[in-house]
Design a protein around this motif. Structure first.
Motif, PDB file in Angstrom:
ATOM      1  N   THR A   1       4.376   3.754 -21.346  1.00  8.65           N
ATOM      2  CA  THR A   1       3.865   3.092 -20.137  1.00  8.65           C
ATOM      3  C   THR A   1       3.402   4.137 -19.121  1.00  8.65           C
ATOM      4  O   THR A   1       2.340   3.999 -18.513  1.00  8.65           O
ATOM      5  CB  THR A   1       4.954   2.178 -19.528  1.00  8.65           C
ATOM      6  N   LEU A   2       4.184   5.207 -18.970  1.00  5.86           N
ATOM      7  CA  LEU A   2       3.781   6.269 -18.038  1.00  5.86           C
ATOM      8  C   LEU A   2       2.546   7.007 -18.547  1.00  5.86           C
ATOM      9  O   LEU A   2       1.656   7.370 -17.760  1.00  5.86           O
ATOM     10  CB  LEU A   2       4.942   7.240 -17.792  1.00  5.86           C
ATOM     11  N   GLU A   3       2.463   7.203 -19.860  1.00  6.57           N
ATOM     12  CA  GLU A   3       1.262   7.829 -20.442  1.00  6.57           C
ATOM     13  C   GLU A   3       0.042   6.968 -20.181  1.00  6.57           C
ATOM     14  O   GLU A   3      -1.023   7.464 -19.787  1.00  6.57           O
ATOM     15  CB  GLU A   3       1.435   7.999 -21.963  1.00  6.57           C
ATOM     16  N   ALA A   4       0.190   5.671 -20.398  1.00  7.43           N
ATOM     17  CA  ALA A   4      -0.931   4.745 -20.147  1.00  7.43           C
ATOM     18  C   ALA A   4      -1.345   4.825 -18.683  1.00  7.43           C
ATOM     19  O   ALA A   4      -2.537   4.816 -18.359  1.00  7.43           O
ATOM     20  CB  ALA A   4      -0.529   3.321 -20.523  1.00  7.43           C
ATOM     21  N   ASN A   5      -0.376   4.930 -17.797  1.00 11.32           N
ATOM     22  CA  ASN A   5      -0.695   5.020 -16.368  1.00 11.32           C
ATOM     23  C   ASN A   5      -1.545   6.255 -16.075  1.00 11.32           C
ATOM     24  O   ASN A   5      -2.544   6.179 -15.354  1.00 11.32           O
ATOM     25  CB  ASN A   5       0.586   5.053 -15.532  1.00 11.32           C
TER      26      ASN A   5
ATOM     27  N   GLY B   1       0.800  -1.226   0.000  1.00 14.43           N
ATOM     28  CA  GLY B   1       0.000   0.000   0.000  1.00 14.43           C
ATOM     29  C   GLY B   1       0.832   1.275   0.000  1.00 14.43           C
ATOM     30  O   GLY B   1       0.315   2.362  -0.263  1.00 14.43           O
ATOM     31  N   MET B   2       2.133   1.159   0.278  1.00 16.74           N
ATOM     32  CA  MET B   2       3.005   2.339   0.241  1.00 16.74           C
ATOM     33  C   MET B   2       2.855   3.059  -1.111  1.00 16.74           C
ATOM     34  O   MET B   2       2.834   2.428  -2.148  1.00 16.74           O
ATOM     35  CB  MET B   2       4.460   1.898   0.424  1.00 16.74           C
ATOM     36  N   VAL B   3       2.730   4.392  -1.043  1.00 13.91           N
ATOM     37  CA  VAL B   3       2.479   5.171  -2.264  1.00 13.91           C
ATOM     38  C   VAL B   3       3.796   5.540  -2.955  1.00 13.91           C
ATOM     39  O   VAL B   3       4.752   5.944  -2.290  1.00 13.91           O
ATOM     40  CB  VAL B   3       1.684   6.459  -1.929  1.00 13.91           C
ATOM     41  N   PHE B   4       3.825   5.377  -4.271  1.00 14.45           N
ATOM     42  CA  PHE B   4       4.962   5.854  -5.074  1.00 14.45           C
ATOM     43  C   PHE B   4       4.522   7.083  -5.845  1.00 14.45           C
ATOM     44  O   PHE B   4       3.654   7.016  -6.707  1.00 14.45           O
ATOM     45  CB  PHE B   4       5.439   4.769  -6.052  1.00 14.45           C
ATOM     46  N   ASP B   5       5.119   8.216  -5.536  1.00  8.31           N
ATOM     47  CA  ASP B   5       4.799   9.461  -6.227  1.00  8.31           C
ATOM     48  C   ASP B   5       6.087  10.207  -6.465  1.00  8.31           C
ATOM     49  O   ASP B   5       6.676  10.707  -5.513  1.00  8.31           O
ATOM     50  CB  ASP B   5       3.820  10.292  -5.381  1.00  8.31           C
ATOM     51  N   PRO B   6       6.600  10.265  -7.668  1.00  4.08           N
ATOM     52  CA  PRO B   6       6.007   9.776  -8.916  1.00  4.08           C
ATOM     53  C   PRO B   6       5.951   8.248  -8.968  1.00  4.08           C
ATOM     54  O   PRO B   6       6.681   7.573  -8.242  1.00  4.08           O
ATOM     55  CB  PRO B   6       6.968  10.313  -9.994  1.00  4.08           C
ATOM     56  N   PRO B   7       5.098   7.714  -9.865  1.00  7.46           N
ATOM     57  CA  PRO B   7       4.973   6.262 -10.011  1.00  7.46           C
ATOM     58  C   PRO B   7       6.320   5.614 -10.313  1.00  7.46           C
ATOM     59  O   PRO B   7       7.185   6.220 -10.945  1.00  7.46           O
ATOM     60  CB  PRO B   7       4.025   6.115 -11.203  1.00  7.46           C
ATOM     61  N   LEU B   8       6.482   4.375  -9.844  1.00  9.22           N
ATOM     62  CA  LEU B   8       7.732   3.638 -10.033  1.00  9.22           C
ATOM     63  C   LEU B   8       7.651   2.777 -11.292  1.00  9.22           C
ATOM     64  O   LEU B   8       6.665   2.074 -11.504  1.00  9.22           O
ATOM     65  CB  LEU B   8       7.959   2.749  -8.805  1.00  9.22           C
ATOM     66  N   PHE B   9       8.692   2.845 -12.117  1.00  7.75           N
ATOM     67  CA  PHE B   9       8.757   2.054 -13.359  1.00  7.75           C
ATOM     68  C   PHE B   9       9.765   0.936 -13.166  1.00  7.75           C
ATOM     69  O   PHE B   9      10.882   1.176 -12.712  1.00  7.75           O
ATOM     70  CB  PHE B   9       9.183   2.972 -14.512  1.00  7.75           C
TER      71      PHE B   9
END
Ligand code: TMP
Length: 242
Positions: free
Chosen positions: A159-163, A114-122
């Motif tokens: 992939t980031l755009e899709a996210n 549940g830990m949040v990744f901001d920015p998202p992790l690739f």
């Protein structure tokens, strides 16, 4: 045109889908099967109607991504379980984005689910069941020649755009997009999204209750797998055939 869309000989059989050649060199028919695998194919079970549900789900998501500027292999749905796609030269690397921690990263790095990744992790994984899809870096992708640096950077970008697109869509449906996996290939020199997007390859948590609505229900023996997939589809506004 009808003839062109007919499935001819089997090209390959994956864990959940089979790919067939067509008369057109540039097109394949993918058949979504009911087979459901976990732990790199160690466990495979049939879930009734999963193929049909995932085919509709995937068609909906691929269309949304295309409309929003992500090139995909999706052409059209042919039947309950079959879809016509562009034939890609697949890159054997799985692109994963994580908005929150779950699954392998929890085991690997000992973080709390549940830990949040901001920015998202690739993250990148080599698609190889017998090696258990080991994590690799962009340097491995280049060094082993799985893709060029340019191709890799395009996959990363798409992939980031899709996210961004999908996160917003699921959010409106009351769901958190925790993570997902994409696979890309080449089509006449262009990097194009292939494979599928379905609850088999992503994690979705109910925003209010935190309930899991994805393949973790199967992996963790929680039951109600197809019920959860159907619920997610309906919440997105997909009108399921049955
Ligand atoms: P992971 O937590 O097992 O690394 O998976 C991250 C996300 O990617 C999760 O939604 C499941 C999906 N995934 C697949 O669907 N197939 C795979 O082979 C891998 C490695 C991940």
């Amino acid at each position: 045109r009808r003839e062109k869309m007919k499935a001819l000989e089997l090209l390959y059989q994956g864990k959940a889908k089979s790919a067939y050649l067509t008369e057109d060199q540039d097109l394949l028919v993918l058949k979504f099967r009911d087979d459901t695998s976990a732990f790199d194919g160690e466990i495979i079970e049939q879930l009734s109607e999963k193929g049909a549900v995932n085919n509709q789900f995937n068609a909906f998501i691929m269309s949304k991504l295309s409309e929003n500027g992500v090139p995909t292999h999706y052409v059209e749905r042919l039947s309950a379980t079959d879809v016509l796609v562009k034939r890609l030269d697949m890159i054997p690397v799985e692109c994963v984005v994580r908005n929150r921690a779950a699954g392998s990263i929890v085991r690997r790095l000992g973080v709390e689910e549940g830990m949040v990744f901001d920015p998202p992790l690739f993250e990148l994984f080599l698609k190889n069941d017998s090696l258990h899809d080991p994590m690799v870096t962009e340097h491995h992708v280049e060094a082993f020649g799985w893709a060029t640096r340019r191709e890799m950077s395009r996959m990363h970008e798409l992939t980031l755009e899709a996210n961004t697109i999908l996160k917003g869509m699921f959010d409106k449906a009351g769901l958190q997009l925790v993570d997902f996996k994409l696979e890309f290939g080449r089509f006449h020199g262009e990097i194009v999204l292939g494979d599928e997007f379905s609850p088999d390859g992503c994690r979705l948590w109910d925003k209010l209750t935190g309930e899991k609505k994805d393949k973790d229900r199967f992996r963790q023996n929680l039951g109600g797998v197809l019920e959860a997939y159907r619920e997610v589809a309906v919440r997105l506004g997909i009108v399921l055939d049955n």
